[in-house]
Design a protein around this motif. Sequence first.
Motif, PDB file in Angstrom:
ATOM      1  N   GLY A 203      11.537  14.187 -74.309  1.00  0.00           N
ATOM      2  CA  GLY A 203      12.590  13.330 -74.861  1.00  0.00           C
ATOM      3  C   GLY A 203      13.815  14.079 -75.347  1.00  0.00           C
ATOM      4  N   GLU A 204      13.732  15.422 -75.419  1.00  0.00           N
ATOM      5  CA  GLU A 204      14.894  16.181 -75.913  1.00  0.00           C
ATOM      6  C   GLU A 204      16.120  15.985 -75.017  1.00  0.00           C
ATOM      7  OE1 GLU A 204      13.683  20.276 -76.449  1.00  0.00           O
ATOM      8  OE2 GLU A 204      12.280  19.735 -78.059  1.00  0.00           O
ATOM      9  N   ASP A 205      15.878  15.625 -73.766  1.00  0.00           N
ATOM     10  CA  ASP A 205      16.993  15.423 -72.832  1.00  0.00           C
ATOM     11  C   ASP A 205      17.254  13.928 -72.590  1.00  0.00           C
ATOM     12  OD1 ASP A 205      14.465  15.189 -71.670  1.00  0.00           O
ATOM     13  OD2 ASP A 205      15.202  15.685 -69.670  1.00  0.00           O
ATOM     14  N   LEU A 206      16.600  13.066 -73.368  1.00  0.00           N
ATOM     15  CA  LEU A 206      16.809  11.620 -73.182  1.00  0.00           C
ATOM     16  C   LEU A 206      17.664  11.089 -74.332  1.00  0.00           C
ATOM     17  CD1 LEU A 206      13.177  10.473 -72.232  1.00  0.00           C
ATOM     18  CD2 LEU A 206      15.054  10.994 -70.669  1.00  0.00           C
ATOM     19  N   LYS A 207      18.337   9.988 -74.071  1.00  0.00           N
ATOM     20  CA  LYS A 207      19.201   9.406 -75.115  1.00  0.00           C
ATOM     21  C   LYS A 207      18.363   8.431 -75.941  1.00  0.00           C
ATOM     22  CE  LYS A 207      23.913   7.477 -75.382  1.00  0.00           C
ATOM     23  NZ  LYS A 207      23.735   6.963 -76.715  1.00  0.00           N
ATOM     24  N   ASP A 208      18.382   8.604 -77.247  1.00  0.00           N
ATOM     25  CA  ASP A 208      17.694   7.677 -78.165  1.00  0.00           C
ATOM     26  C   ASP A 208      16.232   7.428 -77.816  1.00  0.00           C
ATOM     27  OD1 ASP A 208      20.191   7.366 -79.335  1.00  0.00           O
ATOM     28  OD2 ASP A 208      20.720   5.694 -78.019  1.00  0.00           O
ATOM     29  N   TYR A 209      15.537   8.477 -77.381  1.00  0.00           N
ATOM     30  CA  TYR A 209      14.107   8.292 -77.096  1.00  0.00           C
ATOM     31  C   TYR A 209      13.416   9.620 -77.323  1.00  0.00           C
ATOM     32  CZ  TYR A 209      10.004   6.123 -75.002  1.00  0.00           C
ATOM     33  OH  TYR A 209       8.752   5.572 -74.818  1.00  0.00           O
ATOM     34  N   ASN A 210      12.208   9.587 -77.885  1.00  0.00           N
ATOM     35  CA  ASN A 210      11.534  10.857 -78.180  1.00  0.00           C
ATOM     36  C   ASN A 210      10.026  10.717 -78.026  1.00  0.00           C
ATOM     37  OD1 ASN A 210      10.673   9.466 -80.451  1.00  0.00           O
ATOM     38  ND2 ASN A 210      12.118  10.462 -81.824  1.00  0.00           N
ATOM     39  N   LEU A 211       9.325  11.807 -78.348  1.00  0.00           N
ATOM     40  CA  LEU A 211       7.872  11.837 -78.176  1.00  0.00           C
ATOM     41  C   LEU A 211       7.178  10.788 -79.044  1.00  0.00           C
ATOM     42  CD1 LEU A 211       5.372  13.274 -76.930  1.00  0.00           C
ATOM     43  CD2 LEU A 211       5.387  14.787 -78.917  1.00  0.00           C
ATOM     44  N   ALA A 212       7.641  10.644 -80.291  1.00  0.00           N
ATOM     45  CA  ALA A 212       7.016   9.676 -81.203  1.00  0.00           C
ATOM     46  C   ALA A 212       7.079   8.265 -80.598  1.00  0.00           C
ATOM     47  CB  ALA A 212       7.735   9.708 -82.553  1.00  0.00           C
ATOM     48  N   GLN A 213       8.237   7.963 -80.048  1.00  0.00           N
ATOM     49  CA  GLN A 213       8.457   6.662 -79.401  1.00  0.00           C
ATOM     50  C   GLN A 213       7.497   6.477 -78.215  1.00  0.00           C
ATOM     51  OE1 GLN A 213      11.353   5.204 -80.813  1.00  0.00           O
ATOM     52  NE2 GLN A 213      10.438   3.357 -79.970  1.00  0.00           N
ATOM     53  N   LEU A 214       7.349   7.537 -77.431  1.00  0.00           N
ATOM     54  CA  LEU A 214       6.465   7.462 -76.255  1.00  0.00           C
ATOM     55  C   LEU A 214       5.020   7.198 -76.699  1.00  0.00           C
ATOM     56  CD1 LEU A 214       6.242   7.851 -73.105  1.00  0.00           C
ATOM     57  CD2 LEU A 214       5.511  10.179 -73.616  1.00  0.00           C
ATOM     58  N   LEU A 215       4.572   7.902 -77.749  1.00  0.00           N
ATOM     59  CA  LEU A 215       3.200   7.703 -78.245  1.00  0.00           C
ATOM     60  C   LEU A 215       3.017   6.251 -78.678  1.00  0.00           C
ATOM     61  CD1 LEU A 215       2.820  10.993 -80.361  1.00  0.00           C
ATOM     62  CD2 LEU A 215       1.797  10.545 -78.127  1.00  0.00           C
ATOM     63  N   ARG A 216       4.011   5.706 -79.368  1.00  0.00           N
ATOM     64  CA  ARG A 216       3.930   4.297 -79.807  1.00  0.00           C
ATOM     65  C   ARG A 216       3.890   3.356 -78.608  1.00  0.00           C
ATOM     66  NH1 ARG A 216       8.509   5.319 -83.085  1.00  0.00           N
ATOM     67  NH2 ARG A 216       7.904   6.173 -85.085  1.00  0.00           N
ATOM     68  N   ASP A 217       4.750   3.632 -77.624  1.00  0.00           N
ATOM     69  CA  ASP A 217       4.821   2.743 -76.451  1.00  0.00           C
ATOM     70  C   ASP A 217       3.535   2.754 -75.644  1.00  0.00           C
ATOM     71  OD1 ASP A 217       7.290   1.814 -77.077  1.00  0.00           O
ATOM     72  OD2 ASP A 217       8.395   3.027 -75.632  1.00  0.00           O
ATOM     73  N   ILE A 218       2.905   3.934 -75.525  1.00  0.00           N
ATOM     74  CA  ILE A 218       1.636   3.987 -74.785  1.00  0.00           C
ATOM     75  C   ILE A 218       0.586   3.163 -75.533  1.00  0.00           C
ATOM     76  CG2 ILE A 218      -0.255   5.502 -74.026  1.00  0.00           C
ATOM     77  CD1 ILE A 218       1.856   7.698 -73.509  1.00  0.00           C
ATOM     78  N   GLU A 219       0.534   3.357 -76.849  1.00  0.00           N
ATOM     79  CA  GLU A 219      -0.482   2.625 -77.630  1.00  0.00           C
ATOM     80  C   GLU A 219      -0.273   1.111 -77.536  1.00  0.00           C
ATOM     81  OE1 GLU A 219      -3.007   2.959 -81.720  1.00  0.00           O
ATOM     82  OE2 GLU A 219      -1.461   4.425 -81.299  1.00  0.00           O
ATOM     83  N   ALA A 220       0.992   0.672 -77.577  1.00  0.00           N
ATOM     84  CA  ALA A 220       1.283  -0.770 -77.577  1.00  0.00           C
ATOM     85  C   ALA A 220       1.097  -1.406 -76.200  1.00  0.00           C
ATOM     86  CB  ALA A 220       2.713  -0.989 -78.067  1.00  0.00           C
ATOM     87  N   ASN A 221       1.263  -0.600 -75.137  1.00  0.00           N
ATOM     88  CA  ASN A 221       1.345  -1.206 -73.801  1.00  0.00           C
ATOM     89  C   ASN A 221       0.249  -0.809 -72.825  1.00  0.00           C
ATOM     90  OD1 ASN A 221       3.914  -2.635 -74.221  1.00  0.00           O
ATOM     91  ND2 ASN A 221       4.722  -0.570 -74.492  1.00  0.00           N
TER      92      ASN A 221
END
Length: 447
Positions: A203-221
């Motif tokens: 996520g360091e190269d993504l806009k407004d998105y990071n590892l924490a967000q990815l972990l949350r999204d995997i858990e939710a979806n």
Amino acid sequence: MSTVAFHTLGCKVNHYETEAIWQLFKDAGYERAEFDGRADVYVINTCTVTNTSDKKSRQVIRRAIRTNPDAVVCVTGCYAQTSSAEIMEIPGVDIVVGTQDRTKLLGYIEQYRRERQPINAVGNIMKNRVYEELDVPSFTDRTRASLKIQEGCNNFCTFCIIPWARGLMRSRDPEEVVAQARQLVEAGYKEIVLTGIHTGGYGEDLKDYNLAQLLRDIEANVPGLKRLRISSIEASQLTDEVIGVLKESNIVVRHLHIPIQSGSDTVLKRMRRKYTMAFFADRLERLREALPDFALTSDVIVGFPGETEEEFMETYTFIRDHRFAELHVFPYSMRIGTPAARMDNQINEEVKNERVHRLLELNDQLAKEYASAYEGQVLEMIPEEPFKEDPGSGLYEGYTDNYMKVVIPADESMVGKIVRVKITKAGYPYNEGAFVRVIEDRPEPVA
């Protein structure tokens, strides 16, 4: 029907990518053959992390050429990326592809069969800013699936050649990650390991998105996923937000692999690592507040150029005092082409080996101490395979969420399932357990 055989050297990412390349061949109608037997195509996925890795890669390439001189021999991976000319000089190598454009491999094989001219398809990896999608719907290993989420590294530690082999940091599209995670759970996997060259940098190269967000999204979806593990994360990437997610999550496991490399600020500076020991200690304190009994595993390099006995002892003491659960200890290995290889005060092998030995003894003690806290407790594990030390014993081995290896009486039907076990005898490298019960997947209640 054409056959293809694979040989993978090196890390988890290489193993993931070999599986992805196999999917491409499978979709094109190939059958998979054993590497030591005859095949129409050989694919060698190479490693270049040390000079020895290069040598091993060359040996494996020559072995394939000897086994079937008429086969198409393809070389890919990190050594191919950094040293394509060297590989092209080996008589019998037909195609060299680095750490990008693997999806074009089948096209290159067709081209080679038409033209009979060796193909060097390695481009400049440093110019690449796009993550190469390589999907793996399921793995040869049935119990734990790797899911690659990023590629490359921007750190340029002085001992490491990897940025030159893998290029700069590129993150995979979050939607692609979630879609593949779903696919893996549908294929029956209960545990997914997020992996990459610099996994925590996601996520360091993504806009407004990071590892924490990815972990949350995997858990939710990703319904049905029971365990999510991060293969490795740097201390500097353990932000308060990531630690917050670890604390709240029901699926991220109580285990983190945080490479320390050295416990001495002066050595870390020479290594060009981006943290101090005070910072590392602060992150560990925060983690223990969030996950009091998490398992901390780590990588350590001993005998880095100029390492004094005092600097080594700083590492030793830090690891002892912060109760690491398991260490991977490496004697410093000179990598030609890196700044550390040109440094003065290279440490002699005897001193290195003696220090490795001391740290391995400490590792043994710490691992046993960590495990002993769980004697008599009931934990959840996933049986993976028959116990390697005694395959006919009816015992199976696997890992708990906090990465303790447990051996229990089990049978084939339990492989890949989550099983409750009671730790009857704590130890290292494995613990003995008694089977309690298989945890059944109850259907999700309909809202």
